[in-house]
Design a protein around this motif. Structure first.
Motif, mmCIF file in Angstrom:
data_model
loop_
_atom_site.group_PDB
_atom_site.id
_atom_site.type_symbol
_atom_site.label_atom_id
_atom_site.label_comp_id
_atom_site.label_asym_id
_atom_site.label_seq_id
_atom_site.Cartn_x
_atom_site.Cartn_y
_atom_site.Cartn_z
ATOM 1 N N UNK A 196 0.779 -1.232 0.000
ATOM 2 C CA UNK A 196 0.000 0.000 0.000
ATOM 3 C C UNK A 196 0.814 1.286 0.000
ATOM 4 N N UNK A 197 2.135 1.201 0.005
ATOM 5 C CA UNK A 197 2.953 2.413 0.052
ATOM 6 C C UNK A 197 3.435 2.813 -1.347
ATOM 7 N N UNK A 198 3.385 4.088 -1.620
ATOM 8 C CA UNK A 198 3.901 4.631 -2.881
ATOM 9 C C UNK A 198 5.330 5.074 -2.633
ATOM 10 N N UNK A 199 6.253 4.604 -3.463
ATOM 11 C CA UNK A 199 7.636 5.034 -3.262
ATOM 12 C C UNK A 199 8.215 5.780 -4.456
ATOM 13 N N UNK B 251 5.729 18.156 -23.652
ATOM 14 C CA UNK B 251 5.428 17.440 -22.417
ATOM 15 C C UNK B 251 6.730 16.843 -21.893
ATOM 16 N N UNK B 252 7.090 17.224 -20.684
ATOM 17 C CA UNK B 252 8.306 16.720 -20.059
ATOM 18 C C UNK B 252 7.956 16.136 -18.697
ATOM 19 N N UNK B 253 8.675 15.091 -18.326
ATOM 20 C CA UNK B 253 8.389 14.473 -17.035
ATOM 21 C C UNK B 253 9.663 13.918 -16.412
ATOM 22 N N UNK B 254 9.625 13.774 -15.103
ATOM 23 C CA UNK B 254 10.706 13.177 -14.328
ATOM 24 C C UNK B 254 10.095 12.431 -13.151
ATOM 25 N N UNK B 255 10.775 11.392 -12.724
ATOM 26 C CA UNK B 255 10.341 10.596 -11.576
ATOM 27 C C UNK B 255 11.226 10.924 -10.385
ATOM 28 N N UNK B 256 10.622 10.940 -9.200
ATOM 29 C CA UNK B 256 11.400 11.155 -7.986
ATOM 30 C C UNK B 256 10.933 10.206 -6.897
ATOM 31 N N UNK B 257 11.854 9.932 -5.970
ATOM 32 C CA UNK B 257 11.547 9.039 -4.857
ATOM 33 C C UNK B 257 12.528 9.283 -3.727
ATOM 34 N N UNK B 258 12.018 9.427 -2.537
ATOM 35 C CA UNK B 258 12.875 9.594 -1.364
ATOM 36 C C UNK B 258 13.402 8.252 -0.864
ATOM 37 N N UNK B 259 12.780 7.152 -1.293
ATOM 38 C CA UNK B 259 13.146 5.842 -0.755
ATOM 39 C C UNK B 259 13.841 4.920 -1.758
ATOM 40 N N UNK B 260 13.649 5.143 -3.045
ATOM 41 C CA UNK B 260 14.236 4.262 -4.059
ATOM 42 C C UNK B 260 15.611 4.799 -4.452
ATOM 43 N N UNK B 261 16.651 4.061 -4.132
ATOM 44 C CA UNK B 261 18.027 4.495 -4.399
ATOM 45 C C UNK B 261 18.369 4.509 -5.888
ATOM 46 N N UNK B 262 17.578 3.815 -6.715
ATOM 47 C CA UNK B 262 17.853 3.756 -8.146
ATOM 48 C C UNK B 262 17.350 4.974 -8.909
ATOM 49 N N UNK B 263 16.600 5.837 -8.241
ATOM 50 C CA UNK B 263 16.058 7.026 -8.891
ATOM 51 C C UNK B 263 16.920 8.224 -8.514
ATOM 52 N N UNK B 264 17.298 8.993 -9.527
ATOM 53 C CA UNK B 264 18.249 10.101 -9.341
ATOM 54 C C UNK B 264 17.713 11.218 -8.453
#
Length: 74
Positions: free
Chosen positions: A3-6, A34-47
């Motif tokens: 249930x958690x979004x990372x 249209x431009x997009x980027x992904x972010x995550x405070x918990x996933x180390x593979x995301x810049x």
């Protein structure tokens, strides 16, 4: 784990016009960048770790896109 979004994605639609104010002619325009980027405070593979970092990268990409597209015409 269920249930958690990372990961989050920031997606921004831009409409860009460059007008020659002396001749009142459009020099360059694009109504659908249209431009997009992904972010995550918990996933180390995301810049990018924060939304602000992702937005800053989108602005850098926008600059590059505008420069590349407008200079190709010359």
């Amino acid at each position: 784990s269920g249930s958690e979004v990372d990961e989050y994605t920031v997606k921004i639609l831009f409409k860009v016009n460059f007008d020659d104010l002396t001749s009142s002619k459009t020099v360059w325009n694009n109504d659908s960048i249209v431009l997009s980027e992904t972010f995550s405070a918990t996933n180390e593979n995301i810049e990018f770790k924060t939304e602000e970092e992702a937005q800053e990268e989108i602005m850098n990409k926008l600059f590059d896109t505008i420069m590349k597209s407008s200079l190709e015409q010359w």
